[in-house]
Design an enzyme around this catalytic site. Structure first.
Site, PDB file in Angstrom:
ATOM      1  N   THR A 256       0.717  -1.072  -0.446  1.00 27.22           N
ATOM      2  CA  THR A 256      -0.220   0.179   0.348  1.00 27.22           C
ATOM      3  C   THR A 256       0.947   0.793  -0.524  1.00 27.22           C
ATOM      4  OG1 THR A 256      -1.296  -1.432   1.295  1.00 27.22           O
ATOM      5  CG2 THR A 256      -1.517   1.210   1.263  1.00 27.22           C
TER       6      THR A 256
ATOM      7  N   VAL B 197     -13.125  -4.583   1.666  1.00 25.18           N
ATOM      8  CA  VAL B 197     -12.656  -3.306   2.001  1.00 25.18           C
ATOM      9  C   VAL B 197     -11.331  -3.059   2.847  1.00 25.18           C
ATOM     10  CG1 VAL B 197     -12.793  -0.705   1.782  1.00 25.18           C
ATOM     11  CG2 VAL B 197     -14.276  -2.568   0.460  1.00 25.18           C
TER      12      VAL B 197
ATOM     13  N   ASP C  16      -8.550  -1.176   4.962  1.00 24.25           N
ATOM     14  CA  ASP C  16      -8.377  -0.286   6.530  1.00 24.25           C
ATOM     15  C   ASP C  16      -7.682   1.025   5.430  1.00 24.25           C
ATOM     16  OD1 ASP C  16      -5.839  -0.999   5.490  1.00 24.25           O
ATOM     17  OD2 ASP C  16      -4.987   0.709   6.602  1.00 24.25           O
TER      18      ASP C  16
HETATM   19  N1  GLY Z   1      -3.245  -2.193   4.530  1.00 25.43           N
HETATM   20  C1  GLY Z   1      -4.249  -2.647   3.006  1.00 25.43           C
HETATM   21  C2  GLY Z   1      -5.193  -3.127   3.213  1.00 25.43           C
HETATM   22  O1  GLY Z   1      -4.943  -4.048   3.663  1.00 25.43           O
HETATM   23  O2  GLY Z   1      -5.970  -3.865   2.305  1.00 25.43           O
END
Ligand code: GLY
Length: 322
Positions: free
Chosen positions: A189, A218, A220
């Protein structure tokens, strides 16, 4: 109403991350290059007096276009082999935000998020509605296959093979069932936080999510206060890592609140990641920046790709082992 921190001309600062995980040695150079390119794009905006929101969008778009990262093209794949992207951008001066979840047919989820922030009375769009909004506002809709790269097809296949071999018990780390994931296979990410010459801050986070996620999941990244946050009165934050534990702790907002309560951003970032580990055995990283330009970077993964740019620190972009 804008909440400029002061009428004084501020020195801009940009902090960028390109994921926190056990990046293999042969990917380190690409991560460094990608972070440098993102910093360069964001810094161009800040140095000409542009806004923090424009800067974080520009920085994140560069990493979405770079298939090194788990955002845009090159994203991790869902269990059915598709790319589903989530993103959020937030303006700390106004608390305006734009988020999208589960989008499959745009090149840049952060660009779409910015359109939501600018053009919609709503804050958050998902799936087909988000794509309809994108098209109505001039974004080209593409075939999802254009976002899929061979490396991720192989990664998904390998991941499924580990699961089929019962690797969950031995290969996986994490606390509860929901947070079990091989650290080697996550989490790229991307995100950026910035303060501009007017003392306004902003945050942006974009992701393809986690490997083998169920369609419709979905994480965080696009949820306000979880994977991204910005408020001139506290701090801007962008997280990376395993999303489920990060969501449960509302990590970005918690860290920003700690800054508002008087903690140095580095201390707040360290404590946020320690809390992630101690409460839920989660892993990941966070970048945190306040309106006076103080920043913190913390992670509990073997590596995190990050960069910092100020007038004095012209070229800092490194990947370091934890
Ligand atoms: N941090 C990205 C996700 O877990 O979708």
């Amino acid at each position: 109403m804008k909440q400029n921190c002061s009428s004084k001309h501020r020195r801009p600062v940009l902090v960028v991350h390109g994921g926190a995980w056990a990046m293999p040695d042969d990917t380190v150079a690409a991560h460094e290059r990608g972070v440098r390119n993102a910093m360069s794009a964001g810094w161009k905006v800040l140095e000409r007096g542009g806004s923090a929101v424009d800067a974080v969008e520009a920085a994140v778009m560069v990493m979405e276009e770079d298939d090194t990262f788990d955002a845009g093209k090159g994203s991790f794949l869902t269990s059915v082999g598709t790319v589903e992207m989530d993103a959020l951008i937030m303006d700390g001066a106004t608390l305006r935000a734009g988020g999208v979840g589960g989008v499959q047919r745009v090149r840049s989820a952060i660009r779409l998020s910015r359109l939501v922030l600018e053009k919609s009375p709503h804050v958050y769009f998902v799936g087909a509605g988000a794509e309809k909004f994108a098209q109505e506002h001039g974004m080209e809709l593409i075939d999802n296959k254009e976002l899929v790269v061979e490396r991720e097809v192989v990664r998904l296949r390998d991941f499924k093979a580990v699961l089929a071999a019962g690797g969950k018990d031995t290969t996986f780390s994490g606390g509860d069932e929901q947070s079990r994931v091989p650290e080697q296979m996550s989490h790229d990410t991307v995100g950026a936080v910035a303060v501009d010459v007017n003392g306004n801050i902003a945050g942006a986070t974009s992701t393809g999510g986690t490997v083998n996620k169920e369609p419709g999941r979905v994480g965080d990244s696009s949820l306000i206060g979880c994977g991204c946050y910005a408020d001139n009165l506290s701090a801007a934050a962008s997280c990376t890592g395993w999303g489920e534990p990060i969501m449960k702790l509302v990590l970005a907002k918690s860290a920003a609140d700690a800054v508002a309560a008087g903690k140095e951003p580095q201390v707040a970032a360290d404590e946020a990641i320690a809390n992630l580990k101690n409460r839920l055995n989660g892993h990941g990283g966070i970048i945190l920046l306040d309106a006076s330009g103080r920043y913190g970077i913390a992670y509990n993964t073997p590596r995190m790709a990050w960069g910092v740019r100020t007038k004095e620190l012209e070229d800092v972009a490194v990947v370091r082992g934890a």
